[in-house]
Structures are given as structure tokens and as C-alpha cells.
Write an enzyme that holds these catalytic residues in place. Sequence first.
Site, PDB file in Angstrom:
ATOM      1  N   ASN A  45       0.719  -0.968  -0.002  1.00  0.00           N
ATOM      2  CA  ASN A  45      -0.068  -0.163  -0.079  1.00  0.00           C
ATOM      3  C   ASN A  45       0.550   1.338  -0.168  1.00  0.00           C
ATOM      4  O   ASN A  45       0.595   2.270  -0.710  1.00  0.00           O
ATOM      5  CB  ASN A  45      -0.568   0.628   0.584  1.00  0.00           C
ATOM      6  CG  ASN A  45      -2.053  -1.457   0.927  1.00  0.00           C
ATOM      7  OD1 ASN A  45      -2.109  -1.238   0.298  1.00  0.00           O
ATOM      8  ND2 ASN A  45      -2.566  -1.175   1.778  1.00  0.00           N
ATOM      9  N   ARG A 371     -11.003  -4.041 -13.564  1.00  0.00           N
ATOM     10  CA  ARG A 371     -10.161  -5.098 -13.132  1.00  0.00           C
ATOM     11  C   ARG A 371     -11.170  -6.354 -13.658  1.00  0.00           C
ATOM     12  O   ARG A 371     -11.606  -7.125 -12.928  1.00  0.00           O
ATOM     13  CB  ARG A 371      -9.042  -4.499 -11.809  1.00  0.00           C
ATOM     14  CG  ARG A 371      -9.010  -3.297 -11.900  1.00  0.00           C
ATOM     15  CD  ARG A 371      -8.345  -3.259 -10.343  1.00  0.00           C
ATOM     16  NE  ARG A 371      -8.616  -1.699  -9.826  1.00  0.00           N
ATOM     17  CZ  ARG A 371      -7.180  -0.619  -9.947  1.00  0.00           C
ATOM     18  NH1 ARG A 371      -5.991  -1.250 -10.974  1.00  0.00           N
ATOM     19  NH2 ARG A 371      -7.209   0.132  -9.821  1.00  0.00           N
ATOM     20  N   ARG A 401      -6.102   2.143 -12.869  1.00  0.00           N
ATOM     21  CA  ARG A 401      -4.680   2.436 -12.024  1.00  0.00           C
ATOM     22  C   ARG A 401      -3.206   0.838 -12.211  1.00  0.00           C
ATOM     23  O   ARG A 401      -4.077   0.030 -11.507  1.00  0.00           O
ATOM     24  CB  ARG A 401      -4.054   3.360 -11.122  1.00  0.00           C
ATOM     25  CG  ARG A 401      -2.962   3.840 -11.497  1.00  0.00           C
ATOM     26  CD  ARG A 401      -3.075   4.625 -10.427  1.00  0.00           C
ATOM     27  NE  ARG A 401      -3.959   5.728  -9.958  1.00  0.00           N
ATOM     28  CZ  ARG A 401      -3.158   6.953 -10.597  1.00  0.00           C
ATOM     29  NH1 ARG A 401      -2.154   6.785 -11.032  1.00  0.00           N
ATOM     30  NH2 ARG A 401      -4.213   7.581 -10.089  1.00  0.00           N
ATOM     31  N   HIS A 431     -16.704   3.233 -13.390  1.00  0.00           N
ATOM     32  CA  HIS A 431     -15.765   2.175 -12.335  1.00  0.00           C
ATOM     33  C   HIS A 431     -17.011   1.532 -12.208  1.00  0.00           C
ATOM     34  O   HIS A 431     -16.640   0.826 -11.110  1.00  0.00           O
ATOM     35  CB  HIS A 431     -15.128   3.166 -11.162  1.00  0.00           C
ATOM     36  CG  HIS A 431     -15.316   2.720 -10.294  1.00  0.00           C
ATOM     37  ND1 HIS A 431     -16.188   2.630  -9.241  1.00  0.00           N
ATOM     38  CD2 HIS A 431     -14.142   2.364 -10.283  1.00  0.00           C
ATOM     39  CE1 HIS A 431     -14.859   2.018  -8.328  1.00  0.00           C
ATOM     40  NE2 HIS A 431     -13.727   1.072  -8.798  1.00  0.00           N
ATOM     41  N   TYR A 465     -12.385  -9.970  -1.789  1.00  0.00           N
ATOM     42  CA  TYR A 465     -13.362  -9.594  -0.987  1.00  0.00           C
ATOM     43  C   TYR A 465     -14.528  -9.226  -0.572  1.00  0.00           C
ATOM     44  O   TYR A 465     -15.202  -9.998  -1.077  1.00  0.00           O
ATOM     45  CB  TYR A 465     -12.677  -7.873  -2.330  1.00  0.00           C
ATOM     46  CG  TYR A 465     -11.104  -7.935  -2.916  1.00  0.00           C
ATOM     47  CD1 TYR A 465     -10.573  -7.995  -2.338  1.00  0.00           C
ATOM     48  CD2 TYR A 465     -11.810  -6.458  -3.471  1.00  0.00           C
ATOM     49  CE1 TYR A 465      -9.037  -7.208  -2.714  1.00  0.00           C
ATOM     50  CE2 TYR A 465     -10.367  -6.543  -3.785  1.00  0.00           C
ATOM     51  CZ  TYR A 465      -9.753  -6.828  -3.659  1.00  0.00           C
ATOM     52  OH  TYR A 465      -8.047  -6.073  -3.943  1.00  0.00           O
ATOM     53  N   ARG A 561     -13.772   1.993   5.313  1.00  0.00           N
ATOM     54  CA  ARG A 561     -12.578   1.081   5.838  1.00  0.00           C
ATOM     55  C   ARG A 561     -11.538   1.820   5.618  1.00  0.00           C
ATOM     56  O   ARG A 561     -10.408   2.084   6.995  1.00  0.00           O
ATOM     57  CB  ARG A 561     -12.764  -0.603   4.107  1.00  0.00           C
ATOM     58  CG  ARG A 561     -11.334  -1.243   4.714  1.00  0.00           C
ATOM     59  CD  ARG A 561     -11.246  -1.299   2.788  1.00  0.00           C
ATOM     60  NE  ARG A 561     -10.546  -0.235   2.298  1.00  0.00           N
ATOM     61  CZ  ARG A 561     -11.229  -0.761   0.766  1.00  0.00           C
ATOM     62  NH1 ARG A 561     -11.644  -1.618   0.312  1.00  0.00           N
ATOM     63  NH2 ARG A 561     -10.618   0.381  -0.146  1.00  0.00           N
TER      64      ARG A 561
END
Length: 741
Positions: A45, A371, A401, A431, A465, A561
Site C-alpha cells: 500500500n 479490473r 490504475r 468504474h 473482498y 474502511r
Amino acid sequence: MLPMDLLVNRELSWLEFNKRCLSEALRTDVPLFERLKFAAIYFSNLDEFFMVRVGSLTDQSIMDPDKLDDKTGWNAAQQVQHMLEMVHSFEPMTEEMYQSLKTELEQKGIDFVDFKKLGKMEEIIARKYFDTEIKPLLSPQIVDRHHPFPFLRNKEKYVVSCHITKNGGERFGIIPIGHLPDYFVVNLDDRVKIFFTCDIVEYSLEQLFSKQKIVERATVRVTRNADIAADEALLDYEMDFRGIMQELLKKRRRLSAVRLQLSCRSDKIQKYMSEHLEVQKDSVFVQKIPLDFSFGFSLPGKIDKMDASLFYPERKPQVPAVYHRDIPIRQLAEQEILLSYPFHSYTPFLNLLYEAADDPEVVSIRISLYRLAGHSQVVSALCYAADRGKDVLCMLELRARFDEQSNIDYSAILEQASCRVIYGLSDYKVHAKLCVITRKDKAGNVSYTTQVGTGNYNEKTSEQYTDLCFITNEAAVGREAIRVFNNLAIGEITEQTDALWVAPHCYRSHVLELLDREIAVQKQGGHGYVAMKINSFNDIGIMEKMVEASQAGVEIHLYIRGICCLRPGIEGYTEHITIRALLGRYLEHSRIFVFGEGERQRIFLGSGDLLNRNTQRRVEIFAEPKSPEIRKQLLYIIETLEQDNCQSWLMQPDGTYRRVERQEGERSVNSQMALYDYFTHDAEDIPVAAVKQPHEKEKEQREEREIERTMQMLRAADEKKAEKEPPKQGFFHRLFGFLFH
């Protein structure tokens, strides 16, 4: 206008989130290898943070130095300074984490070899590995007036040495090691030894520079700016979007350095590298721990005979009971379906695509892709559908990205399979997670099956996820979804909606409208209530409305989050707002909005957070389930998050976070495990492989044909690329590399 002391800087809030990831690596109640993974997540990260956020603000400090942050009033240079100070402040915590992990791993028989305390056996192994596995692949270089300073690649390690020449001068040696494995694992009878390659090379430098006196040595790692923007290039309507992205990705590799890491304090090397890389002192990090923690992801798989207690207990995704019947999923969708990942399997959605491909009534499939997994099963299903004669339209966002190259490659594969591929809008990233299947029966009646998700069409991340997949046959939703795709295909955004929320024009306005409704209810003596589960929050207009709602007495529960730029619990402003952050085994990723109670209650799920980019600069999709059962399930998720006392953090009025501790006599609630039990209680004994499907043998055969077809396409794409570019690892090998090992 909100007072500044109500707000938190976006970047510092994100760093607080990453600090929570680091905290998980220090928890003794988390299995050891899972803690190692959290450490790897923290540093991964942080790499992206420097590449994107520090890189972007560094550029802004040069191009627009007077632009101020709307939360704190800081300019870009001041923001970068605060960010660097905060990252430096975490260093004692990272050292404590590493020493803790190292000690506990030693107790399990796993040693990170310390070259300052090298045992005789360890020395023999290190020398053997250097002579046979490392030295033949090294290209040491001296830097002087005849040998210019080399380009240092982003996130790759180099061993650097300072040498004293015969006449007393200094010169430096640089050895690239990024092409070598990061570490070597030696499984002995009673111990496992981990040798880091950089340590072996540093230890063996005299063998490479045998005639020179080495006075200092260190491993260095450079992080480069990765913030590229396609905006200006996209103004040229003669240029191909895919070609533009290819060129921008090449430029990204050579952007300026924003961070320099060193393995030890070395004044000469630090000064020399800082000058050549033009890195300021605050951007230099001297670390007593490994410079790159990515080994935390791969190390467990390299060690023989590992104790199961080092990992989380196995939790396999299950197929919901409603899907165990021998009924096509489109018929089940008449009553609406909710899949909750990672508790539910991705199989039902994949089967929906295959059923559509084989259904003679299906005319088209339209889907937005952001993605994708490596060797994507979703792409295989879409290619199969196109091969079966369906009109398959894929809205593929090339600007996701760090997934740009993967999406560029997939766009070529989909086109070769006769899918229509569009790249979205020049001013807005797409998105949205939206798929709509259109049918026309023999009587000419048109019907739709629409899927709206909170996460990507990625079967790999669906097991990592927490995300939601909502499927409905509601005609109004289908018609509106088709309109969204038609607008994207002609380069326009959707201006007005009824059945769906569609950003940028029909998302933020609806949120503000429903917040106003709850304010009105509260002022009229009722009980205003709002609950939102999102990943990030910095939209100033929605913050202002939430403060207004809190001042009116509306009860607001936020489950966020990551980034949150609004401080809760401040008297007179946000005392009716509570903010919780959930961090556990799975990455919290779903978005759920709840407005009101009882008959007026409205519940939405979708793809967008409440960041400025989501509300104003992206195409996002939200849907409102009508099924009482699904609404009950969504409310249960919110209720369970509120009760969590194992993985939950409460945001404090000063912007920091306090872990929620279980009180004496209080039952333990781990929300993720509780939700796993809730969503799989009627399917826990039925493995995915046992799900009955019509024409099972035919399905297996077509999947085998589709895999072979996809592999042929990938080979062709690599061969075509090889004609134009120097040899390099192709997309086929990145996707199917596991076949060769």
C-alpha cells in the site's frame, strides 16, 4: 462552509488506514503467516501511496503551487511534508512488527538469516548460493566519467558500494538485483533458513570488486512517480486510445523518484544517491528491516510441512441454496438474487453468462469491465458468447490504475473473439459494475436480466473482498441499463435516471435529496436515520449535508474502511455521527446505503464511494433491491458491522482511531465470520463441484474449448507484439505461467 477543525486531510486519513493494516501484523490473536501478509499489504500500500499520491502532489507543487486543499488549507508542498512526517513516525512500529514476527517465526523453526551473526553452516550455504545461483547473473558497474549513472527502475533493489581508489578518490559501484529472486529458502531437517538475495550480494561484494577497497555498502530501492494522466493526449481525436495508453505506460517507467530507501545508514551512499536521483532528505528512508516486504505474500508457499495454525481456518465460498436446484439462474432472478462475496461462490454469475451464450432467445450481453483476473473466466465466457453469435459489448476501462497493460491486452483478445470493445469517455472513468442480458422471445417480447455489483468482474478478488452481486429481471432496471451502455457507446453520459443511480449526474444529487428527507423527518418529530457502508469519503458537499443532518438530530452510522475526511463526535456539529472502520481477514469493499426506517426506508447498493472522483468524475451505478429477503440481508450486514467487537475501529474526534474492545461479559462478534455463517448456513455441506448443472458434460467440453481458444488468441497476440517490440515476457506467459513451472 465547514470549519477546518471538522475535517481531516485526505492523505493523512489514508495513512491512518494503512496504520491499521500494520496494527493487524502486530496482533497476537492473528495467525502468524496472516500477520506476515498484513505486513506485506502495509508496505505494498505504501509503495502505491508514494507512486500515486506523493507523486501527484509533488507534480502539483511545481505546476500549481498555490492550490489549497479544501479540508486543511495546505498547499501541495505542505501536504507532502505532513505525509512524509507521518510515514517516518510509523518507523518504530514497523521495526517492532518485524522483530516480533522474526522472533515468533524462529520459535516455529523459521529463521531470517542475519549476516551480522552468520553461523558456519549459514556461511557455507550463502557462499554456495552466491557462486552458483547469483554471481553468474550479476552485472556490476562502476560509475565514473566513463560509466554514467544508470537508470534505476521503479521498486527494484540495487546493491551500492563506495570504493576508495588508489589516489584516495571515491567512486561507486551499482549492482542490479531486481531480476533475481528476492530470497532463497533452504529447508533443513529441523530449521528453515531464509536468505535475502541483497544480503548475500552485500556480503560477497569483495568477490566482485576484488582489487578495490570497499568502505561502505548498502541496498537501495527507488520509488518513482506513477501519476500519469491521459487527459491532454485524449484531446487529439486522431489518436487511438489504446495506443495513447501504451505510450503513457512507457513514460510512467521513467518518471522522477519520490522516495529512496536504504538498508543501513551510509552517509556517502545516501548523499551520492540523493544527488543523482534529486531526492530531498525527508524522502530518504533508512530502514532496519527489509526494504521490500512482498516476500510476505509468497513465503508461506515456499516452506515445506507448515502447521495449519499459521493460517486462518479454511473458509470456502459456497453456492447459495436457491441455486442448487436444476433451474437456470435467469428464472431465479425473477425473484431477485443477491450473491455476497467471498462467502458465496462466483460460479452462479459465470454460469449466468454461459447460460446466456447458449440461450437462443438471448440477443446481446453488455458489460462494463474495470479490473480482471489473470486468465479471466469472465473474458472466456464473453468470448464463448460472441462465438455463439451473441452481440457482446464490453466497456473496458483502459485507465484502471496499474491494470492498464492487462486491460489493453484483454481488449485485443476480446476484439479477436468478435466482441465489440469500447473504452468509455475521455473526461470520466467508467468504474461502474454493470451487466445486462437482453432476450427476445418468439412473440417478440423483450426482457432483461441485469446485474449490478459493488466489485470488479474478477473471480480471484471475489474470494478476498467483501462484495455484493445483485441480479434482477425488473424491466425498468434493464431498460435503464441499456440506455447507460448506449450513451457510453456514443460518448455521452446519462443525464437522468429513475430505476438506477448513475454518476456523475444522478448519484450525488440523490444522496443529498435523501439526506434532506431524513432532516425533514427529524425536524417534524420523527426519527431520521442514515447508514452507509463505503470505502472512502471526502466529498465536501455531502459532508456539509451530513453535518446539517447531525445538527438536526438525525442518527448517522458510517462504516468506512479507508479514507474519511469528516471528524465525528464534535459537539454542535457531528455529535450524532459515528464512524467505524472494519479491517479483518477480507478486504471490506461493498457499498450499501440505507435511508430511513419502516415503510419509507430505501436501500441501495453499487460501485461508488463518496470521494470527489466517484461522485463527480466517474460513471458509477447503484440499484435499489425490491425483494424483502434481499433488503433483510443488506440490513443484517449493517447490523452485524455495528456489533463487531473483534475487527472494528472507532474514529475519534481528533481523526485517530481506537480499536473496539470486547467488554467483560459481552459476546464476541467477528462480523466477517458471522456473515460467512449467515450467508452459507444452508449451503455449508455442499461444495461448489457438487452443484448440478444442465448439460454438465457439454459445459465442461465447451470450457475446455474456450480455454484452448483463449490460449491460441494469447499466443497470436504475443507473436504480433513480438514483431513490433523487443522480446519480453508476454501476456500469455503472465496469464498461464503456472503451466510452465
